[in-house]
Design an enzyme around this catalytic site. Sequence first.
Site, PDB file in Angstrom:
ATOM      1  N   ARG A 137      -8.814  -6.797   3.384  1.00 56.01           N
ATOM      2  CA  ARG A 137      -7.410  -7.017   3.016  1.00 56.01           C
ATOM      3  C   ARG A 137      -6.865  -8.304   3.611  1.00 56.01           C
ATOM      4  O   ARG A 137      -5.705  -8.628   3.382  1.00 56.01           O
ATOM      5  CB  ARG A 137      -6.566  -5.855   3.536  1.00 56.01           C
ATOM      6  CG  ARG A 137      -6.228  -4.829   2.475  1.00 56.01           C
ATOM      7  CD  ARG A 137      -5.436  -3.723   3.154  1.00 56.01           C
ATOM      8  NE  ARG A 137      -4.584  -3.006   2.254  1.00 56.01           N
ATOM      9  CZ  ARG A 137      -4.932  -1.860   1.678  1.00 56.01           C
ATOM     10  NH1 ARG A 137      -6.106  -1.343   1.851  1.00 56.01           N
ATOM     11  NH2 ARG A 137      -4.069  -1.239   0.906  1.00 56.01           N
ATOM     12  N   ARG A 174       4.765  -3.375   1.377  1.00 57.30           N
ATOM     13  CA  ARG A 174       3.318  -3.418   1.083  1.00 57.30           C
ATOM     14  C   ARG A 174       3.014  -4.515   0.054  1.00 57.30           C
ATOM     15  O   ARG A 174       1.987  -5.188   0.147  1.00 57.30           O
ATOM     16  CB  ARG A 174       2.831  -2.059   0.570  1.00 57.30           C
ATOM     17  CG  ARG A 174       2.686  -1.035   1.706  1.00 57.30           C
ATOM     18  CD  ARG A 174       2.819   0.383   1.208  1.00 57.30           C
ATOM     19  NE  ARG A 174       1.703   0.837   0.399  1.00 57.30           N
ATOM     20  CZ  ARG A 174       1.759   1.923  -0.379  1.00 57.30           C
ATOM     21  NH1 ARG A 174       2.872   2.630  -0.469  1.00 57.30           N
ATOM     22  NH2 ARG A 174       0.691   2.294  -1.063  1.00 57.30           N
ATOM     23  N   ARG A 222       3.711   8.678  -7.560  1.00 62.76           N
ATOM     24  CA  ARG A 222       2.777   9.369  -6.663  1.00 62.76           C
ATOM     25  C   ARG A 222       3.522   9.926  -5.455  1.00 62.76           C
ATOM     26  O   ARG A 222       3.228  11.028  -4.996  1.00 62.76           O
ATOM     27  CB  ARG A 222       1.663   8.426  -6.218  1.00 62.76           C
ATOM     28  CG  ARG A 222       0.635   9.162  -5.362  1.00 62.76           C
ATOM     29  CD  ARG A 222      -0.562   8.338  -5.019  1.00 62.76           C
ATOM     30  NE  ARG A 222      -0.224   7.241  -4.149  1.00 62.76           N
ATOM     31  CZ  ARG A 222      -1.074   6.294  -3.774  1.00 62.76           C
ATOM     32  NH1 ARG A 222      -2.304   6.329  -4.211  1.00 62.76           N
ATOM     33  NH2 ARG A 222      -0.709   5.329  -2.976  1.00 62.76           N
ATOM     34  N   LYS A 247      -7.150   1.377  -7.412  1.00 63.25           N
ATOM     35  CA  LYS A 247      -8.431   1.249  -6.692  1.00 63.25           C
ATOM     36  C   LYS A 247      -9.072   2.621  -6.458  1.00 63.25           C
ATOM     37  O   LYS A 247     -10.254   2.806  -6.728  1.00 63.25           O
ATOM     38  CB  LYS A 247      -8.226   0.553  -5.332  1.00 63.25           C
ATOM     39  CG  LYS A 247      -7.638  -0.844  -5.442  1.00 63.25           C
ATOM     40  CD  LYS A 247      -7.548  -1.531  -4.085  1.00 63.25           C
ATOM     41  CE  LYS A 247      -6.599  -0.868  -3.120  1.00 63.25           C
ATOM     42  NZ  LYS A 247      -5.168  -1.049  -3.444  1.00 63.25           N
ATOM     43  N   ARG A 275       3.167  11.298  -0.096  1.00 63.26           N
ATOM     44  CA  ARG A 275       2.575  10.330   0.835  1.00 63.26           C
ATOM     45  C   ARG A 275       3.687   9.493   1.450  1.00 63.26           C
ATOM     46  O   ARG A 275       4.502   8.921   0.739  1.00 63.26           O
ATOM     47  CB  ARG A 275       1.570   9.449   0.077  1.00 63.26           C
ATOM     48  CG  ARG A 275       0.365   9.107   0.918  1.00 63.26           C
ATOM     49  CD  ARG A 275      -0.665   8.378   0.124  1.00 63.26           C
ATOM     50  NE  ARG A 275      -0.632   6.960   0.391  1.00 63.26           N
ATOM     51  CZ  ARG A 275      -1.579   6.124   0.004  1.00 63.26           C
ATOM     52  NH1 ARG A 275      -2.616   6.579  -0.668  1.00 63.26           N
ATOM     53  NH2 ARG A 275      -1.488   4.850   0.282  1.00 63.26           N
TER      54      ARG A 275
HETATM   55  P1  B4P Z   1      -4.348   2.963  -5.909  1.00 67.62           P
HETATM   56  O1  B4P Z   1      -4.502   1.497  -6.003  1.00 67.62           O
HETATM   57  O2  B4P Z   1      -5.551   3.812  -6.046  1.00 67.62           O
HETATM   58  O3  B4P Z   1      -3.615   3.244  -4.582  1.00 67.62           O
HETATM   59  P2  B4P Z   1      -4.172   3.180  -3.159  1.00 67.62           P
HETATM   60  O4  B4P Z   1      -5.649   3.157  -3.101  1.00 67.62           O
HETATM   61  O5  B4P Z   1      -3.514   4.283  -2.437  1.00 67.62           O
HETATM   62  O6  B4P Z   1      -3.643   1.774  -2.679  1.00 67.62           O
HETATM   63  P3  B4P Z   1      -3.003   1.309  -1.370  1.00 67.62           P
HETATM   64  O7  B4P Z   1      -3.483  -0.076  -1.321  1.00 67.62           O
HETATM   65  O8  B4P Z   1      -1.534   1.451  -1.322  1.00 67.62           O
HETATM   66  O9  B4P Z   1      -3.428   2.329  -0.225  1.00 67.62           O
HETATM   67  P4  B4P Z   1      -4.616   2.436   0.824  1.00 67.62           P
HETATM   68  O10 B4P Z   1      -4.897   3.856   0.950  1.00 67.62           O
HETATM   69  O11 B4P Z   1      -5.744   1.519   0.523  1.00 67.62           O
HETATM   70  O12 B4P Z   1      -3.208   3.464  -6.949  1.00 67.62           O
HETATM   71  C1  B4P Z   1      -3.182   4.770  -7.342  1.00 67.62           C
HETATM   72  C2  B4P Z   1      -1.950   5.240  -8.126  1.00 67.62           C
HETATM   73  O13 B4P Z   1      -1.843   4.675  -9.437  1.00 67.62           O
HETATM   74  C3  B4P Z   1      -2.213   6.719  -8.332  1.00 67.62           C
HETATM   75  O14 B4P Z   1      -1.031   7.439  -8.256  1.00 67.62           O
HETATM   76  C4  B4P Z   1      -2.837   6.787  -9.763  1.00 67.62           C
HETATM   77  O15 B4P Z   1      -2.643   8.045 -10.349  1.00 67.62           O
HETATM   78  C5  B4P Z   1      -2.086   5.677 -10.474  1.00 67.62           C
HETATM   79  N1  B4P Z   1      -2.912   5.048 -11.524  1.00 67.62           N
HETATM   80  C6  B4P Z   1      -4.189   4.597 -11.396  1.00 67.62           C
HETATM   81  N2  B4P Z   1      -4.622   4.057 -12.559  1.00 67.62           N
HETATM   82  C7  B4P Z   1      -3.589   4.158 -13.456  1.00 67.62           C
HETATM   83  C8  B4P Z   1      -3.428   3.764 -14.812  1.00 67.62           C
HETATM   84  N3  B4P Z   1      -4.383   3.141 -15.513  1.00 67.62           N
HETATM   85  N4  B4P Z   1      -2.244   4.021 -15.394  1.00 67.62           N
HETATM   86  C9  B4P Z   1      -1.251   4.636 -14.706  1.00 67.62           C
HETATM   87  N5  B4P Z   1      -1.338   5.033 -13.405  1.00 67.62           N
HETATM   88  C10 B4P Z   1      -2.508   4.797 -12.788  1.00 67.62           C
HETATM   89  O16 B4P Z   1      -3.906   1.881   2.156  1.00 67.62           O
HETATM   90  C11 B4P Z   1      -2.780   2.526   2.770  1.00 67.62           C
HETATM   91  C12 B4P Z   1      -2.341   1.755   4.006  1.00 67.62           C
HETATM   92  O17 B4P Z   1      -3.400   1.796   5.021  1.00 67.62           O
HETATM   93  C13 B4P Z   1      -2.090   0.248   3.806  1.00 67.62           C
HETATM   94  O18 B4P Z   1      -0.785  -0.021   3.321  1.00 67.62           O
HETATM   95  C14 B4P Z   1      -2.335  -0.289   5.228  1.00 67.62           C
HETATM   96  O19 B4P Z   1      -1.225  -0.109   6.064  1.00 67.62           O
HETATM   97  C15 B4P Z   1      -3.485   0.571   5.740  1.00 67.62           C
HETATM   98  N6  B4P Z   1      -4.808  -0.054   5.489  1.00 67.62           N
HETATM   99  C16 B4P Z   1      -5.764   0.408   4.621  1.00 67.62           C
HETATM  100  N7  B4P Z   1      -6.843  -0.436   4.614  1.00 67.62           N
HETATM  101  C17 B4P Z   1      -6.547  -1.430   5.501  1.00 67.62           C
HETATM  102  C18 B4P Z   1      -7.226  -2.626   5.884  1.00 67.62           C
HETATM  103  N8  B4P Z   1      -8.416  -2.953   5.377  1.00 67.62           N
HETATM  104  N9  B4P Z   1      -6.619  -3.444   6.796  1.00 67.62           N
HETATM  105  C19 B4P Z   1      -5.429  -3.135   7.315  1.00 67.62           C
HETATM  106  N10 B4P Z   1      -4.715  -2.035   6.983  1.00 67.62           N
HETATM  107  C20 B4P Z   1      -5.260  -1.188   6.064  1.00 67.62           C
END
Ligand code: B4P
Length: 190
Positions: A89, A145, A128, A14, A134
Amino acid sequence: MTNVVIFGAPGSGKGTQSELIIKKYGLDHISTGDVLRAEIKNQTELGKTAETYISKGQLVPDDLIIDMLASVLDSKKDSKGVIFDGFPRTIPQGEALDKMLKERGTKVDVVVSLEVEEAELIDRLLKRGQMSGRSDDNFETIKSRLDVYNGQTSPLKQYYTEQEKLAPIHGMGSIENIFAGIEKAIDAVK
Ligand code: B4P
């Protein structure tokens, strides 16, 4: 104004794809994960509360997230459109987003859903974790998760299918190929 939700499991790409969407379409980015990590860094009350959930791989409670999102949204009033990354979410967050946008005279136009196999998700997040340090990118937290995603977040696919807004995109392979699929989905509603 075009509003895009980028949807998918943790590690589905994402954040990576959001950067490309912003560059091409000039949308504003709202990542609830980034906002929460900034709150944690600044040790605000919200940040301290959020940290207790994030470190366990759980979702931060809906009421806190929805209030936070409303104030971020108000800071983007003159925007060409917004990309919502990591929000909604849960079904209540989806309903709250619809209501908030309606009150502001706009709506969600398309929900880009990145489809990635679970083994690949775990692999990406562990990699990552090794590089960025992280704190939620460790095996145990990643497992919870993914459970939270399957139980609380994935029902939103049905919610947006019923609204005829869901655009499933194959999220494995090169970043460029994945983005090409996303461009088609956004161009179709622009
Ligand atoms: P991403 O999917 O970008 O990871 P993310 O945004 O960090 O997702 P996540 O859902 O865990 O975290 P968020 O910050 O939203 O994946 C990226 C990884 O994959 C990178 O390392 C990238 O290099 C690699 N990649 C990408 N494309 C690729 C490809 N084609 N091939 C190979 N590798 C690739 O949330 C973190 C926490 O915050 C949640 O767990 C929750 O506790 C809280 N939170 C956030 N929003 C919330 C909400 N709306 N409600 C409640 N809690 C919330």
